[in-house]
Design a protein around this motif. Structure first.
Motif, PDB file in Angstrom:
ATOM      1  N   GLY A 245      40.899   9.185  20.904  1.00 25.32           N
ATOM      2  CA  GLY A 245      40.140   8.281  19.845  1.00 25.32           C
ATOM      3  C   GLY A 245      38.748   8.376  20.470  1.00 25.32           C
ATOM      4  O   GLY A 245      37.578   7.910  20.980  1.00 25.32           O
ATOM      5  N   THR A 246      38.606   9.910  21.089  1.00 24.81           N
ATOM      6  CA  THR A 246      36.926   9.891  22.173  1.00 24.81           C
ATOM      7  C   THR A 246      37.372  11.448  21.568  1.00 24.81           C
ATOM      8  O   THR A 246      37.410  11.875  21.516  1.00 24.81           O
ATOM      9  CB  THR A 246      36.807   9.435  23.062  1.00 24.81           C
ATOM     10  OG1 THR A 246      35.528   9.936  24.254  1.00 24.81           O
ATOM     11  CG2 THR A 246      38.243  10.030  24.024  1.00 24.81           C
ATOM     12  N   GLU A 247      35.605  12.110  21.251  1.00 29.14           N
ATOM     13  CA  GLU A 247      35.371  13.169  21.714  1.00 29.14           C
ATOM     14  C   GLU A 247      34.086  13.426  22.738  1.00 29.14           C
ATOM     15  O   GLU A 247      34.001  14.393  22.662  1.00 29.14           O
ATOM     16  CB  GLU A 247      34.224  13.462  20.429  1.00 29.14           C
ATOM     17  CG  GLU A 247      34.674  13.640  18.625  1.00 29.14           C
ATOM     18  CD  GLU A 247      33.683  14.161  17.976  1.00 29.14           C
ATOM     19  OE1 GLU A 247      32.498  14.089  18.297  1.00 29.14           O
ATOM     20  OE2 GLU A 247      34.912  14.420  16.766  1.00 29.14           O
ATOM     21  N   LEU A 248      34.342  12.594  23.371  1.00 29.71           N
ATOM     22  CA  LEU A 248      33.317  12.981  25.048  1.00 29.71           C
ATOM     23  C   LEU A 248      34.378  14.104  25.555  1.00 29.71           C
ATOM     24  O   LEU A 248      34.591  12.465  27.126  1.00 29.71           O
ATOM     25  CB  LEU A 248      33.009  11.374  25.669  1.00 29.71           C
ATOM     26  CG  LEU A 248      32.273  10.365  24.733  1.00 29.71           C
ATOM     27  CD1 LEU A 248      31.934   9.472  24.675  1.00 29.71           C
ATOM     28  CD2 LEU A 248      30.981  11.192  23.668  1.00 29.71           C
ATOM     29  N   ILE A 249      34.560  14.695  25.862  1.00 31.07           N
ATOM     30  CA  ILE A 249      35.089  15.636  26.498  1.00 31.07           C
ATOM     31  C   ILE A 249      34.710  16.856  26.699  1.00 31.07           C
ATOM     32  O   ILE A 249      33.594  16.520  26.768  1.00 31.07           O
ATOM     33  CB  ILE A 249      36.538  16.190  25.560  1.00 31.07           C
ATOM     34  CG1 ILE A 249      37.478  14.866  24.565  1.00 31.07           C
ATOM     35  CG2 ILE A 249      37.607  17.080  26.938  1.00 31.07           C
ATOM     36  CD1 ILE A 249      38.182  15.540  23.773  1.00 31.07           C
ATOM     37  N   VAL A 250      34.734  17.009  28.245  1.00 31.53           N
ATOM     38  CA  VAL A 250      34.265  18.329  28.539  1.00 31.53           C
ATOM     39  C   VAL A 250      35.113  19.071  29.526  1.00 31.53           C
ATOM     40  O   VAL A 250      35.907  18.022  30.143  1.00 31.53           O
ATOM     41  CB  VAL A 250      32.944  17.965  29.943  1.00 31.53           C
ATOM     42  CG1 VAL A 250      32.490  19.168  30.464  1.00 31.53           C
ATOM     43  CG2 VAL A 250      31.711  16.682  29.380  1.00 31.53           C
ATOM     44  N   ILE A 325      39.960  25.211  40.046  1.00 34.73           N
ATOM     45  CA  ILE A 325      39.092  26.144  39.281  1.00 34.73           C
ATOM     46  C   ILE A 325      38.515  25.553  38.362  1.00 34.73           C
ATOM     47  O   ILE A 325      37.845  25.807  37.489  1.00 34.73           O
ATOM     48  CB  ILE A 325      40.702  26.989  38.839  1.00 34.73           C
ATOM     49  CG1 ILE A 325      41.315  26.884  37.862  1.00 34.73           C
ATOM     50  CG2 ILE A 325      40.884  27.877  39.434  1.00 34.73           C
ATOM     51  CD1 ILE A 325      42.043  27.472  37.004  1.00 34.73           C
ATOM     52  N   GLY A 326      38.808  24.261  38.050  1.00 31.24           N
ATOM     53  CA  GLY A 326      37.718  23.886  36.736  1.00 31.24           C
ATOM     54  C   GLY A 326      37.584  22.153  37.430  1.00 31.24           C
ATOM     55  O   GLY A 326      38.600  20.962  38.358  1.00 31.24           O
ATOM     56  N   MET A 327      37.679  21.207  35.748  1.00 28.83           N
ATOM     57  CA  MET A 327      38.011  19.998  35.974  1.00 28.83           C
ATOM     58  C   MET A 327      37.804  19.512  34.615  1.00 28.83           C
ATOM     59  O   MET A 327      36.704  19.965  33.755  1.00 28.83           O
ATOM     60  CB  MET A 327      36.575  19.351  36.641  1.00 28.83           C
ATOM     61  CG  MET A 327      36.737  17.463  36.527  1.00 28.83           C
ATOM     62  SD  MET A 327      35.942  16.868  38.037  1.00 28.83           S
ATOM     63  CE  MET A 327      37.101  17.444  39.232  1.00 28.83           C
ATOM     64  N   LEU A 328      39.036  18.322  34.137  1.00 24.90           N
ATOM     65  CA  LEU A 328      39.177  17.985  32.369  1.00 24.90           C
ATOM     66  C   LEU A 328      38.158  17.239  32.889  1.00 24.90           C
ATOM     67  O   LEU A 328      39.130  16.101  33.873  1.00 24.90           O
ATOM     68  CB  LEU A 328      40.411  18.010  32.394  1.00 24.90           C
ATOM     69  CG  LEU A 328      40.469  17.545  30.783  1.00 24.90           C
ATOM     70  CD1 LEU A 328      39.998  18.361  30.076  1.00 24.90           C
ATOM     71  CD2 LEU A 328      41.957  17.192  30.699  1.00 24.90           C
ATOM     72  N   SER A 329      37.320  16.896  32.203  1.00 21.47           N
ATOM     73  CA  SER A 329      37.213  15.215  32.334  1.00 21.47           C
ATOM     74  C   SER A 329      37.464  14.488  30.812  1.00 21.47           C
ATOM     75  O   SER A 329      36.592  14.531  30.035  1.00 21.47           O
ATOM     76  CB  SER A 329      35.809  15.329  32.035  1.00 21.47           C
ATOM     77  OG  SER A 329      35.209  16.309  33.444  1.00 21.47           O
ATOM     78  N   VAL A 330      37.449  13.184  30.673  1.00 19.49           N
ATOM     79  CA  VAL A 330      37.692  12.812  29.074  1.00 19.49           C
ATOM     80  C   VAL A 330      36.933  11.312  29.429  1.00 19.49           C
ATOM     81  O   VAL A 330      37.514  10.758  30.189  1.00 19.49           O
ATOM     82  CB  VAL A 330      39.573  12.665  28.767  1.00 19.49           C
ATOM     83  CG1 VAL A 330      39.411  11.638  27.277  1.00 19.49           C
ATOM     84  CG2 VAL A 330      39.959  13.683  29.218  1.00 19.49           C
ATOM     85  N   GLU A 331      36.272  10.404  28.409  1.00 20.22           N
ATOM     86  CA  GLU A 331      35.181  10.001  28.983  1.00 20.22           C
ATOM     87  C   GLU A 331      35.186   8.903  27.604  1.00 20.22           C
ATOM     88  O   GLU A 331      35.707   9.474  26.563  1.00 20.22           O
ATOM     89  CB  GLU A 331      33.379  10.023  29.051  1.00 20.22           C
ATOM     90  CG  GLU A 331      33.619  10.816  30.437  1.00 20.22           C
ATOM     91  CD  GLU A 331      31.960  10.867  30.568  1.00 20.22           C
ATOM     92  OE1 GLU A 331      31.487  11.019  32.170  1.00 20.22           O
ATOM     93  OE2 GLU A 331      31.259  11.276  30.081  1.00 20.22           O
ATOM     94  N   SER A 332      34.729   7.578  27.503  1.00 14.10           N
ATOM     95  CA  SER A 332      35.326   6.732  26.139  1.00 14.10           C
ATOM     96  C   SER A 332      33.709   5.890  26.611  1.00 14.10           C
ATOM     97  O   SER A 332      33.491   5.628  27.363  1.00 14.10           O
ATOM     98  CB  SER A 332      36.285   6.230  26.412  1.00 14.10           C
ATOM     99  OG  SER A 332      36.699   4.894  25.428  1.00 14.10           O
TER     100      SER A 332
END
Length: 518
Positions: A245-250, A325-332
Motif C-alpha cells: 500500500g505504498t509507492e515510496l519505493i527505491v 550490489i544495491g539496495m531495495l528501499s520501501v517506505e511509508s
C-alpha cells in the motif's frame, strides 16, 4: 424450521411451524426487532446490559474475518459500556502491543508499545491482571500518555487473555475514578471477546501468510520474466505497491566500478531512472554496513528517509555471491507500517531480485558494449586514415554526435608543444559552443576537460554543478558530462568530451564506449 436473527446481537429465534406465510414471518421479524430494543433499555439488569454490549459474537457479523472492523467494534463495546474520554485497542505482535483501533485519541493511531520498556505493560504481561493508575500515583509517569487530556485522572489497561497468554489489551482513561461495577463489566467484556478475537487474529495471520506466498508467486511469474532492468523495476514496483500500500519505493544498483548508482524511484506517479554518484548518496552508509535496517533505527541519519514525509521504512541490501550490489528501499507515510513478517518478505524478494538484476545488468552491459563497439569500429574506419590533427578532431566529434546522438561532443588534441589547442565540435548545440570558444584563450586549462588532460584519468559527472572542476561556457549550461583522455601509454595526447544539458544523461556504457574510442 424458521430462523429470525436478533440484529445487533449474535442471537437467533428458531420457530418450528408447518408453514409460515408472509404475514406470519413479518410478525416474527417485528418480535425479534422488539427483543433487540428491549435488551438495550436502561431498565435491564447489569448482566443483560453487558450481554447487549458484548460484541464478541458479533465481531464477524458485517464482514467475516475483517480484523480492523472487528477491532473497531470491540473498542466500541468498551466505550459504550463505560463513559470515558478516550481509548485504544491493541493486539500483541511479538514483544509489543500494536494499537489498531482508537476512540477520540487520534495521536494513538499506529502506536507501538513495547512490553519490555513499559513497566506497567511488562507487569501486566507477567501477571495477566488489569492495571489501574490514578494521577498522582508513582506509576503515573510510566503509562503511555498519548491521547490523555489535561484533566484525565484515571487510566486503566484491561488485558485480553487466552489461557496464560496475552493476546491484546484495551486502554481507557477519563476524568473520574472507575466504580467497582464498571471495573467488573470491563473485565467480563474482555473475557468474553478474547476467544473470538483470537480466532480473528489467527485467520488474519493465515490470510497474511497466503498473501505473502501469492506475492512470491507473482514475483516468480511476472518480475522474473522481465527482459530489461527497466521492465523488471516497473513490474516489481507495481507488485510492492499493491502488497504494502505504498509507492515510496527505491531500487539502487551499484555499477561494476562502485562509482555510480543506477536509481529507480517514483516521481509524480511515474517510474524514473537516473544515474547518481555513489559517493555522498544517502544509502552509501547503508551499503557499507551491508545489513538491513529500519527507519525507526536510523533516526540519527539526516539523509533518511529517501521520500519526503515518510515515517517508516525498510532498507534491505541486494547481495549476489556475497557482495552487495544495491539496495531495495520501501517506505511509508504511516508510522510503524512494516511488521516482522513484512520485513522477512522484503528480504526474500531482495535475495531473488539480486541475482535477477545482476544477470540482467551483465547481459544489458554486454549487449550495449557490443553495439557500441560496432559503432566505434565505423568511426575509427573513417578517421584512421587522416593525418591532419584538425581533421581528426573535427570528424571524430561530428561522427560521435551523429552515431551516438549526443547533444554536444568535443575532441581536443595537443599540439607539438603538448598543449590543448586543436579542437573539433559536433552535436545539435555545437554552434553555441563554437561562438563561445572564440573568446576563450588557448591552450585550454582548467575545467573538467583541462583537469582530465592534466591527470590522465577519465570522469563521468552526473551533475556538473556539483563538481568543483566544472567551468561554464557562455551561452551553454551543461547538466552532465563525460570526459576521457586520449592516451599513448603514459602520454596524454588529447581528450574526448561529451556533454548534455540534462543531468544523469549518461550511462556507464557511454563511458566505456568513449574510453574504447579514445
Amino acid at each position: 424450521l424458521y430462523a429470525f436473527p436478533v440484529r445487533g446481537l449474535s442471537q437467533s429465534v428458531l420457530v418450528g411451524a408447518g408453514q409460515f406465510g408472509n404475514n406470519a414471518q413479518r410478525i416474527w421479524r417485528l418480535i425479534t426487532t422488539g427483543m433487540n430494543v428491549e435488551t438495550r433499555t436502561p431498565e435491564t439488569s447489569p448482566a443483560a446490559s453487558v450481554a447487549a454490549s458484548l460484541l464478541m459474537p458479533d465481531l464477524n457479523s458485517e464482514s467475516p474475518y475483517d480484523l480492523p472492523r472487528a477491532l473497531d467494534h470491540a473498542l466500541d463495546a468498551f466505550v459504550r459500556l463505560v463513559s470515558v474520554q478516550g481509548g485504544w485497542f491493541a493486539i500483541r505482535r511479538g514483544d509489543s502491543l500494536e494499537v489498531r483501533a482508537q476512540w477520540d485519541a487520534p495521536s494513538c493511531a499506529d502506536l507501538v508499545l513495547s512490553l519490555d520498556t513499559h513497566t506497567l505493560l511488562r507487569r501486566m504481561n507477567r501477571n495477566l491482571a488489569p492495571m489501574l493508575v490514578n494521577r498522582g500515583d508513582p506509576l503515573w509517569s510510566e503509562i503511555p500518555h498519548k491521547g490523555l487530556k489535561k484533566n484525565t485522572k484515571t487510566w486503566i489497561c484491561v488485558p485480553l487473555v487466552i489461557g496464560q497468554r496475552l493476546i491484546g489489551a484495551a486502554g481507557l482513561w477519563r476524568s473520574s475514578a472507575f466504580k467497582g461495577e464498571e471495573w467488573n463489566r470491563l473485565v467480563d467484556l474482555a473475557t468474553q471477546i478474547a476467544p473470538a478475537l483470537e480466532t480473528l487474529i489467527t485467520f488474519a495471520e493465515m490470510a497474511g501468510h497466503l498473501r505473502r506466498l501469492a506475492m512470491l508467486n507473482d514475483f516468480a511469474l511476472t518480475v522474473s520474466t522481465g527482459r530489461s532492468l527497466d521492465q523488471i523495476a516497473r513490474r516489481m514496483f507495481a507488485l510492492l505497491s499493491r502488497a504494502f500500500g505504498t509507492e515510496l519505493i527505491v531500487l539502487n544498483l551499484v555499477s561494476f566500478d562502485d562509482q555510480v548508482l543506477q536509481e529507480y524511484r517514483v516521481n509524480d506517479g511515474n517510474l524514473v531512472s537516473m544515474l547518481r554518484s555513489a559517493e555522498g548518496h544517502p544509502i552509501a552508509p547503508l551499503l557499507a554496513s551491508d545489513t538491513k535496517v529500519r527507519l525507526e533505527d536510523m533516526s540519527s541519519n539526516p539523509a533518511l528517509p529517501l521520500y519526503n514525509g515518510a515515517l517508516s521504512g525498510l532498507y534491505v541490501p541486494l547481495r549476489f555471491r556475497g557482495q552487495p550490489i544495491g539496495m531495495l528501499s520501501v517506505e511509508s507515510k504511516r508510522a510503524n507500517a512494516f511488521n516482522s513478517y513484512d520485513e522477512s518478505l522484503i528480504v526474500v524478494i531482495a535475495s531473488h531480485l539480486a541475482s535477477l538484476a545482476d544477470y540482467t545488468r551483465v547481459r544489458e552491459e554486454a549487449e550495449g558494449r557490443a553495439r557500441n563497439l560496432g559503432v566505434i569500429h565505423e568511426v575509427v574506419q573513417q578517421v584512421v586514415g587522416l593525418t591532419d590533427p584538425h581533421a581528426v578532431a573535427e570528424l571524430t566529434a561530428d561522427l560521435l554526435a551523429r552515431y551516438f546522438s549526443y547533444e554536444l561532443t568535443a575532441v581536443f588534441i595537443a599540439d607539438e608543444s603538448g598543449k590543448l589547442t586543436i579542437g573539433g565540435f559536433g552535436g545539435s548545440s555545437q554552434n553555441v559552443v563554437k561562438r563561445a570558444m572564440k573568446s576563450v584563450e588557448y591552450p585550454l586549462i582548467g575545467g573538467i576537460t583541462g583537469n582530465v588532460f592534466r591527470v590522465g584519468q577519465g570522469v563521468l559527472v552526473n551533475d556538473v554543478l556539483q563538481d568543483e572542476n566544472y567551468t561554464p561556457v557562455k551561452g551553454w549550461q551543461a547538466g552532465s558530462e563525460i570526459c576521457v583522455p586520449i592516451r599513448d601509454g603514459s602520454k596524454v595526447l588529447g581528450i574526448i568530451d561529451v556533454e548534455s544539458s540534462s543531468r544523469n544523461a549518461f550511462t556507464h556504457n557511454d563511458y566505456i564506449a568513449l574510453e574504447s574510442l579514445a
